[in-house]
Design an enzyme around this catalytic site. Structure first.
Site, PDB file in Angstrom:
ATOM      1  N   CYS A 112     -14.099  32.652  56.411  1.00  0.00           N
ATOM      2  CA  CYS A 112     -15.472  32.989  55.890  1.00  0.00           C
ATOM      3  C   CYS A 112     -15.367  32.449  54.399  1.00  0.00           C
ATOM      4  CB  CYS A 112     -15.649  34.470  55.774  1.00  0.00           C
ATOM      5  SG  CYS A 112     -15.478  35.209  57.512  1.00  0.00           S
ATOM      6  N   HIS A 249     -20.680  35.978  50.747  1.00  0.00           N
ATOM      7  CA  HIS A 249     -20.429  35.897  52.064  1.00  0.00           C
ATOM      8  C   HIS A 249     -21.232  37.261  52.812  1.00  0.00           C
ATOM      9  CE1 HIS A 249     -18.731  35.929  56.045  1.00  0.00           C
ATOM     10  NE2 HIS A 249     -17.828  36.560  55.790  1.00  0.00           N
ATOM     11  N   ASN A 279     -22.732  37.857  60.680  1.00  0.00           N
ATOM     12  CA  ASN A 279     -21.822  36.958  60.074  1.00  0.00           C
ATOM     13  C   ASN A 279     -21.181  35.815  60.871  1.00  0.00           C
ATOM     14  OD1 ASN A 279     -19.390  36.294  58.825  1.00  0.00           O
ATOM     15  ND2 ASN A 279     -18.218  38.348  59.009  1.00  0.00           N
TER      16      ASN A 279
END
Length: 324
Positions: A112, A249, A279
Site C-alpha cells: 500500500c 492510504h 482498500n
C-alpha cells in the site's frame, strides 16, 4: 534549485460495484458490521480486466490532463502486488500501450506504500537527469487474490488504479519526503508468490490468497502515520496549521480517525473516499488525489501531505506544494 511537481493525475476503477449487502449473501457478515469496523460501504471489482489494463487507462487520463507527448516520458514506475505476470513487468506493458517509447520502466513491490515509494524514486530520477517527465502509477486487481470465505480480507480489498505525471518546477512540487520499512513483523499482511486466479467466487487454493492480521496492522498504522506526517513537516520546516489536506492510504476509517485524534487534527483535513472504493492498496492515494484534483479542490500553493503504510511492513510520506 528545482522541485518535482505533479502536473497531471488520472484514475480508473472497474464499473462493477459490489456493496456490503451483496457480500453478506455468501459471507457471515452484514452492512452494519463492515461499515462499523472499516467505513467501507462498497467497492469495485474487475470482471476480467487485469492490473495492466486498469493502469493503462489511469495513465492515459493523467497524460491527457498533463497535455504531454508520451514519447517525452523518461520513466514509468508502477507499484503493485498483483501483477499480470512477474515478467514482463506491468510497467513495461503500460509503457508499450501508451507509446512511452523512450522510458525506463519497472515495477516496485511495497504494497500500500507503493505509490509513495514511486513518487520518491521518480523525484530522484528527475532531479538527477535531463528527463522531462515521469509517470508513477499504483494499480491493483486484489480481487484475484482474495479468499471469499475470509471476512477479514474480502470485505476490505478492491480493484483500481491511479496515476500521476511528474515534471521539474522551480517553485512548486515535493518539498519533503520520508520512508521506511521493517521485516520484523511477520504475518501482518501476506500474499504468497504463487499463481493467482480471478477469484470472484469462493477460493479453492488457500495458499495463493491474501491473509492479514488486522489488529497488528491497526496498531502499526496508528503509530507510523503520525511519525510519517511529523517527519515531512520537520524537513519542510512547517506545522500542521500550514497543511491544507492530508491524503492517507485508504485502509480503514477507524485508523484515520484514531490518527486524527492522536495528533489533534480535524478529521475534515483528511480526504477519504474509502466508503466508495474500499482498500485498493497502492492505488488508494493516487485515486483520492485524482478525485480531489478533478473536483477542483486542489489550488496552487496549497500544502498537501500524502501518507501511506502497507505490508512489508512499509511506510512513507511526501509533502507537496501544489502546482495547480
Amino acid at each position: 534549485m528545482s522541485y518535482t511537481s505533479i502536473i497531471g493525475t488520472g484514475s480508473y476503477i472497474p464499473e462493477n460495484i459490489i456493496d456490503n449487502n451483496y457480500i453478506s449473501q455468501f459471507v457471515d457478515t452484514s452492512d452494519e458490521w463492515i461499515t462499523e469496523r472499516t467505513g467501507i460501504k462498497a467497492r469495485r471489482l474487475s470482471k476480467g480486466e487485469d492490473t495492466s489494463q486498469l493502469a493503462i487507462k489511469a495513465a492515459q487520463r493523467a497524460i491527457e490532463m498533463a497535455k504531454i507527448n508520451p514519447e517525452d516520458i523518461g520513466l514509468v514506475i508502477l507499484g503493485t502486488i498483483t501483477p499480470d505476470t512477474f515478467t514482463p513487468s506491468v510497467a513495461c506493458i503500460v509503457q508499450s500501450a501508451i507509446g512511452a517509447v523512450n522510458a525506463t520502466s519497472f515495477d516496485i513491490s511495497a504494497a500500500c506504500s507503493g505509490f509513495i515509494y514511486g513518487l520518491q524514486i521518480a523525484d530522484k530520477f528527475l532531479q538527477g537527469s535531463n528527463m522531462k517527465y515521469a509517470l508513477v502509477i499504483g494499480s491493483e486487481v486484489l480481487s484475484k487474490a482474495l479468499d471469499w470465505e475470509d471476512r477479514n480480507t474480502c470485505v476490505i480489498f478492491a480493484d483500481g488504479a491511479g496515476a500521476a505525471i511528474l515534471a521539474k518546477n522551480e517553485e512548486y512540487g515535493i518539498k519533503a519526503s520520508f520512508s521506511g520499512s521493517s521485516g520484523d513483523v511477520k504475518g501482518s499482511l501476506v500474499l504468497p508468490a504463487l499463481q493467482v486466479n480471478n477469484l470472484i467466487a469462493k477460493s479453492e487454493n488457500k495458499n495463493s490468497v491474501i491473509s492479514m492480521n488486522g489488529r497488528e496492522i491497526f496498531k502499526f498504522a496508528v503509530q507510523i502515520m503520525p511519525k510519517c506526517i511529523n517527519a515531512v513537516l520537520e524537513e519542510a520546516n512547517m506545522s500542521l496549521e500550514d497543511i491544507d489536506y492530508i491524503v492517507p492510504h485508504q485502509a480503514n476509517y477507524r485508523i484515520t480517525e484514531s490518527v486524527a485524534q492522536k495528533m489533534n487534527i480535524p478529521i475534515e483535513k483528511f480526504y477519504m473516499n474509502l466508503d466508495e472504493y474500499g482498500n485498493t492498496s497502492s492505488a488508494t492515494i493516487p485515486l483520492a488525489l485524482d478525485e480531489m484534483n478533478r473536483k477542483g479542490m486542489l489550488k496552487k500553493g496549497q500544502k498537501i501531505i500524502l501518507v501511506g503504510f502497507g505490508g512489508g511492513l512499509t511506510w512513507g510520506s511526501v509533502l507537496i506544494n501544489w502546482q495547480g
